[in-house]
Scaffold this motif. Structure first.
Motif, short mmCIF file in Angstrom:
data_model
loop_
_atom_site.label_atom_id
_atom_site.label_comp_id
_atom_site.label_asym_id
_atom_site.label_seq_id
_atom_site.Cartn_x
_atom_site.Cartn_y
_atom_site.Cartn_z
N LYS A 1 8.02 7.55 -18.54
CA LYS A 1 7.83 8.39 -17.37
C LYS A 1 7.51 7.54 -16.14
CE LYS A 1 8.19 12.64 -18.96
NZ LYS A 1 9.14 13.63 -18.40
N ALA A 2 6.75 6.50 -16.33
CA ALA A 2 6.37 5.65 -15.21
C ALA A 2 7.59 4.92 -14.63
CB ALA A 2 5.31 4.64 -15.65
N VAL A 3 8.45 4.43 -15.50
CA VAL A 3 9.66 3.76 -15.04
C VAL A 3 10.57 4.74 -14.32
CG1 VAL A 3 11.74 2.57 -15.80
CG2 VAL A 3 9.54 1.95 -16.79
N GLU A 4 10.70 5.94 -14.85
CA GLU A 4 11.53 6.94 -14.18
C GLU A 4 10.99 7.25 -12.79
OE1 GLU A 4 11.75 10.38 -16.57
OE2 GLU A 4 13.00 9.46 -18.13
N ALA B 1 -3.65 4.07 -10.98
CA ALA B 1 -3.71 3.00 -9.98
C ALA B 1 -3.14 1.69 -10.53
CB ALA B 1 -5.16 2.80 -9.53
N ILE B 2 -3.51 1.35 -11.78
CA ILE B 2 -3.01 0.11 -12.37
C ILE B 2 -1.49 0.21 -12.60
CG2 ILE B 2 -3.11 -1.33 -14.42
CD1 ILE B 2 -6.09 -0.67 -14.61
N THR B 3 -1.02 1.38 -13.05
CA THR B 3 0.43 1.56 -13.27
C THR B 3 1.19 1.46 -11.96
OG1 THR B 3 -0.01 2.98 -15.17
CG2 THR B 3 2.17 3.10 -14.19
N ALA B 4 0.66 2.06 -10.90
CA ALA B 4 1.33 1.99 -9.59
C ALA B 4 1.39 0.55 -9.09
CB ALA B 4 0.59 2.88 -8.59
N ASN B 5 0.33 -0.20 -9.30
CA ASN B 5 0.34 -1.60 -8.88
C ASN B 5 1.36 -2.41 -9.66
OD1 ASN B 5 -0.92 -4.55 -9.38
ND2 ASN B 5 -1.42 -3.83 -7.32
N THR B 6 1.44 -2.16 -10.95
CA THR B 6 2.41 -2.89 -11.78
C THR B 6 3.84 -2.54 -11.39
OG1 THR B 6 0.82 -2.87 -13.60
CG2 THR B 6 3.10 -3.37 -14.15
N LYS C 1 0.82 -1.20 0.00
CA LYS C 1 0.00 0.00 0.00
C LYS C 1 0.86 1.25 0.00
CE LYS C 1 -3.66 2.32 2.61
NZ LYS C 1 -4.52 2.27 3.81
N HIS C 2 1.92 1.22 0.80
CA HIS C 2 2.81 2.38 0.84
C HIS C 2 3.49 2.59 -0.50
CE1 HIS C 2 5.51 5.33 2.62
NE2 HIS C 2 6.54 4.67 2.10
N TRP C 3 3.96 1.51 -1.13
CA TRP C 3 4.58 1.64 -2.44
C TRP C 3 3.61 2.25 -3.44
CZ3 TRP C 3 9.45 1.85 -3.11
CH2 TRP C 3 10.36 1.01 -2.46
N GLU C 4 2.37 1.74 -3.50
CA GLU C 4 1.42 2.18 -4.51
C GLU C 4 0.99 3.64 -4.28
OE1 GLU C 4 -1.82 -0.52 -4.79
OE2 GLU C 4 -0.56 -2.26 -5.20
N GLU C 5 0.83 4.02 -3.03
CA GLU C 5 0.47 5.41 -2.76
C GLU C 5 1.57 6.36 -3.22
OE1 GLU C 5 -0.36 5.67 1.35
OE2 GLU C 5 -2.35 4.74 1.21
N ILE C 6 2.80 6.03 -2.88
CA ILE C 6 3.92 6.89 -3.29
C ILE C 6 4.05 6.93 -4.80
CG2 ILE C 6 6.41 7.20 -3.15
CD1 ILE C 6 6.36 5.96 -0.40
N LEU C 7 3.95 5.76 -5.45
CA LEU C 7 4.10 5.71 -6.90
C LEU C 7 2.99 6.48 -7.61
CD1 LEU C 7 5.15 1.96 -7.28
CD2 LEU C 7 6.59 3.94 -7.77
N GLN C 8 1.75 6.31 -7.15
CA GLN C 8 0.63 6.98 -7.80
C GLN C 8 0.72 8.50 -7.64
OE1 GLN C 8 -3.11 5.27 -6.73
NE2 GLN C 8 -4.34 6.78 -7.87
N LYS C 9 1.04 8.94 -6.47
CA LYS C 9 1.16 10.37 -6.23
C LYS C 9 2.29 10.98 -7.04
CE LYS C 9 2.00 13.67 -2.50
NZ LYS C 9 2.29 13.83 -1.05
N THR C 10 3.44 10.32 -7.03
CA THR C 10 4.60 10.87 -7.75
C THR C 10 4.37 10.85 -9.26
OG1 THR C 10 6.01 9.96 -5.99
CG2 THR C 10 7.10 10.69 -7.99
N LEU C 11 3.74 9.79 -9.77
CA LEU C 11 3.50 9.70 -11.21
C LEU C 11 2.54 10.79 -11.66
CD1 LEU C 11 3.92 8.18 -13.85
CD2 LEU C 11 2.04 6.65 -13.20
N TRP C 12 1.47 11.07 -10.89
CA TRP C 12 0.54 12.13 -11.27
C TRP C 12 1.21 13.50 -11.21
CZ3 TRP C 12 -3.07 13.42 -14.14
CH2 TRP C 12 -3.86 14.56 -13.91
#
Length: 959
Positions: free
Chosen positions: A667-670, A887-892, A613-624
């Motif tokens: 961008k998502a990988v970065e 959300a799907i990108t953060a999960n992946t 959950k922590h990973w996905e929240e950080i990834l989703q927020k940073t990606l947006w």
């Protein structure tokens, strides 16, 4: 001979028998000599074998005739007349003394001659007391190891020797060998023939000139020395073969034993530790070593190779080959091998391919040690050479001293070589082996002045003249070589002077051929025959023995003093540590590195404990945050400015497809990689409370940067991620009211954030409003006033037409400009367009927020596809698609992180730590401070002291 003398005795007996002494004879046989009776009358009862009486005059020259005779019991004589008794008395004396007189007389004469000859030889021999240092100490200590009293007691005494006397026949043969003593002449001449002959020889010997005597003695001494040298070499070869057999048996398991470390290896380890501990060679390192110095191409390396008995150093014609100090530890061993201190590979010096590989390795190490822009290096290369017959010592080969810096060299090469040489020679216990080229003029020498500065009295300098064969051939006056050897041409003094030949100048020559050539040269050289050089001053063999003996003498004299000095240093360091760091362990740099390594690995492992959950929240927020600008500016705003919903959806689909194909996966990988870095940095830099040790901060930062630099994301991740994102953005079906409300909330947050940014930009353009001007006493600039007037005109334009397009027409721009000019404000058309962009953007965002409020109740119309309804909420559907894609990108990305990338990062961290562990310079740079240096010094001083004590104990045991 016996028959002749018997016949003479018989004649005497007959004459006695015929003569008339007025005595009645009972039987004529009684008057005969005993020998005559035994020959002519063998069956006479009283006939016995008797020695013939020798009537010579030896009695009058001996002191034994003055001794009183013992009372002799005469035989019972029936006819006892006085003349007959006197005859028996003389016969008895001659019988007892005749053999002793002959032996003693010969012994006295021969002894006198031998003593006189010995005294003459002793006077002619030179005084060798000044050269006792050449002979090893154990020769003078033989009486301590050999009990001569036991040997004397084991010899047989006189009684045992008397039992071994031969029988009478062998005595007769011995008398035959002494025939010369009975040659005719006066009685005294026979007894002292040996003495007279020795006297005549003495007269003849005095006629020989002193020069011929010296020449003969020199030649004989040289032949004797060469003879024993060959014998020694032969014995060494036999010893080498025997040791090989023993080691081969050990390898087969026939006889297993644990070999103790040799004395010289223990001493070499101490020097290696000291070189790391005290790189500047200051007063703390005063342990002896043999420092080999000389001018460039003077033959330093060749002399060292002759001592090591192998061609181990790289060669070049006139080129500088020794670019850094090379410490060579020589020790005796069964096999002739060489190995480096930091390597386990052994080079077999009996094989040419191994010799070539060793020379190449030394050259590579020298060039690697030289820093960029330099020609020589101060870094020491440590090499160990073992072999049968090698003298145990530690030598340091230094770069040759030069007089001129040539092209290709660094400008400071000359000064650097001088500083390196002085650093090694200023050690008061270092033995300086000064090498001088004998084939060049002595006046061209540079190193002699340098050596005389370091050792003015010559108490620890050994001078070596190389290339003596060329010197003898080229020098017109041979006495000049003698002056060089005796140190008369140089201001320097030396402990000893030697002359050697290190080959004919051919680099392919073997050590054996050089030895043979050197031995042959000195055997035929005029320098030895004319006594310009002494026998002990020539050949590298004698040089090696002398240097080794001087080295060990210096070691025995100084090692205990150095051990005491390090003991005092250890006490001082321990006291300083207790006063400054009483609650901390004494961890040196390596131990601190291991501790930091464990902490870093624990922190890397902590990444695996981060919740999904922590990973996905950080990834989703940073990606947006990273893609929101592109979504609003390039997708939403252009699509929202269209006139109907069909055009809006078409524009959105096209732009989303282009974005997904080109930019979004990358961008998502970065974003995922940056998120991993941030989390890793957070764990690395997060304080641990009281357990936190700031001494590791620099090391952790360096490990983090290097690990991140080496890490690369999996290249296939973008391809798989592109497919997933494309499928997520194509989906437009919102399943429930909760997702609808979430999309509206997401859109409102995004638009409010953009509206806030736009308001801030407009405020910067037009300046503060009237409230801020009155409260903070802030005024507007001239440009801000112009923009503010322009803003007011544009706002009027929007109020007149609320459905105005996003762009101003040219006539509208002209109208606004003329209105401003009517008020006396000159405005550029570009300024009007820039201001319009921000004013319309603020108007559009406020309108979109109002539309969001209207769409809160539009989920029912969405399910009916907005049929029979004027409300259209296509922008809500767009933000829902964006939110779902995020959300799907953060999960992946989270799955890629936890399953692959965290493990790869952990592997990179381990590799970086391993590389840092092998790089001592890196550890010194990253682990610094007084505490580290104090612990490092304390550990090394303890290690040095312990090894010195072990070495001293082994030295005493060997002695």
């Amino acid at each position: 001979m016996w028959r002749t003398r018997a016949a003479a005795a018989c004649v005497i007996c007959r004459s006695l028998a015929k003569s008339n002494y007025g005595i009645k004879r009972k039987s004529p046989l009684q008057n005969l000599h005993l020998v005559s009776r035994s020959i002519h009358h063998p069956y006479y009862p009283s006939s016995k074998f008797q020695r013939p009486p020798l009537r010579i005059s030896i009695q009058q020259f001996s002191s034994l005739n003055r001794l009183p005779f013992r009372k002799t019991k005469l035989l019972n004589v029936k006819y006892g007349y006085q003349s007959y008794r006197n005859f028996w008395l003389a016969r008895l004396a001659s019988r007892l003394l005749r053999i002793r007189y002959i032996i003693l007389g010969s012994a006295v004469g021969g002894g006198y001659t031998a003593k006189k000859t010995y005294d003459q030889w002793k006077d002619m021999m030179p005084d060798l007391d000044d050269y006792k240092w050449i002979v090893p100490d154990f020769i003078w200590e033989l009486d301590e190891h050999i009990d001569f009293e036991k040997i004397i007691k084991a010899l047989p005494d006189a009684d045992d020797l008397a039992k071994l006397l031969p029988d009478f026949d062998k005595i007769g043969e011995s008398f035959a060998s002494l025939k010369g003593f009975f040659s005719p002449g006066s009685p005294g001449e026979t007894a002292f023939r040996a003495t007279d002959q020795g006297y005549d020889n003495d007269k003849q010997y005095k006629k020989v000139s002193d020069k011929e005597k010296i020449d003969q003695l020199q030649e004989e001494l040289l032949r004797t020395q060469l003879k024993y040298q060959r014998m020694l070499e032969r014995l060494e070869k036999e010893n080498k073969e025997l040791r090989k057999l023993v080691l081969q048996r050990d390898d087969k398991g026939i006889h297993q034993r644990k070999l103790k470390k040799s004395l010289i290896d223990m001493y070499s380890e101490v020097l290696d530790i000291l070189s790391d501990y005290d790189a500047s060679y200051n007063t703390q390192d005063h342990l002896p070593r043999v420092v080999v110095v000389g001018d460039q191409s003077a033959g330093k390396t060749s002399v060292l190779e002759m001592i090591a008995q192998a061609r181990i150093f790289p060669r070049g014609s006139g080129e500088m080959m020794t670019r850094s100090p090379v410490k060579v530890t020589l020790s005796e061993g069964p096999h002739h091998v060489a190995l480096f201190k930091d390597s386990s590979r052994e080079f077999d010096l009996t094989k040419e391919e191994d010799l070539a590989a060793l020379r190449n390795e030394i050259e590579i190490r020298m060039r690697n040690s030289v820093k960029e822009g330099c020609t020589v290096s101060t870094e020491t290369i440590s090499l160990s050479v073992k072999g049968p017959g090698l003298q145990r010592m530690v030598l340091v080969d230094l770069p040759g001293v030069i007089s001129t810096v040539t092209s290709g060299m660094a400008p400071d090469t000359k000064e650097t070589i001088f500083s390196i040489s002085k650093a090694y020679m200023q050690n008061p216990n270092a033995i300086i082996l000064c090498i001088q080229d004998g084939s060049v003029d002595a006046e061209r020498s540079i190193v002699t002045d340098l050596v005389s500065q370091m050792d003015p009295q010559g108490k620890r300098t050994i001078f070596v003249l190389t290339k003596v064969d060329l010197a003898e051939k080229n020098v017109a006056s041979p006495s000049r070589i003698q002056q060089i050897i005796e140190g008369k041409l140089f201001p320097m003094k030396a402990l000893g002077y030697f002359a050697v030949v290190t080959g004919k100048g051919n680099s392919s020559e073997s050590i054996e051929s050089i030895k043979e050539y050197e031995e042959e040269f000195f055997q035929n050289s005029k320098l030895l025959k004319t006594s310009m050089l002494k026998a002990h001053q020539v050949t590298t063999k004698n040089l090696s023995l002398a240097v080794s003996d001087c080295f060990w003498k210096m070691v025995r004299e100084s090692v205990e003093q150095q051990a005491d000095a390090f003991k005092a240093t250890r006490f001082n360091l321990e006291t300083e540590w207790k006063n400054n760091y009483p609650r901390l362990r004494e961890l040196d740099r390596n131990e601190l590195f291991e501790k930091a390594k464990n902490e870093i690995l624990d922190e890397v492992i902590s990444l695996t404990q981060v919740t999904p959950k922590h990973w996905e929240e950080i990834l989703q927020k940073t990606l947006w945050e990273r893609v929101s600008t592109h979504v609003i500016e390039n997708i939403y705003l252009p699509a929202a400015q269209t006139m109907n919903s069909g055009t809006f959806n078409t524009t959105v689909d096209i732009k989303l497809k282009q974005w997904t194909d080109k930019q979004l996966p990358n961008k998502a990988v970065e974003v995922a990689w940056e998120t991993l870095q941030e989390e890793f940095s957070r764990f690395m830099t997060e304080p641990k409370g009281k357990e936190h040790d700031d001494i590791f901060d620099k090391l952790k930062q360096a490990v983090k940067e290097e690990s991140i630099k080496r890490h690369k994301w999996n290249e296939r991740a973008e391809d798989s991620l592109r497919v997933i994102q494309h499928n997520a953005l194509e989906d437009r079906s919102i399943s429930d009211k909760q997702q609808w409300d979430a999309a509206i909330h997401f859109m409102e947050e995004t638009l409010q954030s953009r509206l806030k940014d736009t308001e801030s930009v407009i405020e910067d353009m037009v300046g503060p409003d009237w409230k801020k001007r009155w409260m903070y006493w802030i005024g507007r600039t001239k440009e801000q006033n112009i923009r503010n007037e322009t803003k007011n005109e544009l706002e009027k334009l929007i109020k007149c037409n609320e459905e105005h397009a996003a762009y101003l027409a040219n006539d509208e721009v002209t109208t606004v400009r003329k209105n401003l000019e009517a008020r006396g404000i000159t405005v550029d058309p570009c300024l009007i367009k820039d201001t319009w962009h921000q004013i319309y953007r603020r108007y559009f965002l406020k309108t979109a927020l109002n539309h969001c409020n209207l769409c809160r109740r539009g989920f029912y119309y969405y399910q009916r596809h907005f049929v029979d309804s004027e409300l259209e909420c296509n922008d809500i559907v767009l933000f829902w698609r964006i939110q779902r894609m995020l959300a799907i990108t953060a999960n992946t990305l989270r799955q890629q992180l936890t399953n692959t990338e965290v493990r790869r990062l952990e592997k990179n961290v381990k590799e970086v730590l391993e590389d840092f562990a092998e790089d001592s310079e890196k550890k010194v740079k990253l682990l610094t401070g007084k505490r580290v240096q104090l612990a490092e010094d304390l550990k090394k001083v303890r290690e040095i002291q312990e090894k010195l004590e072990a070495f001293i104990e082994a030295l005493h045991q060997e002695k």
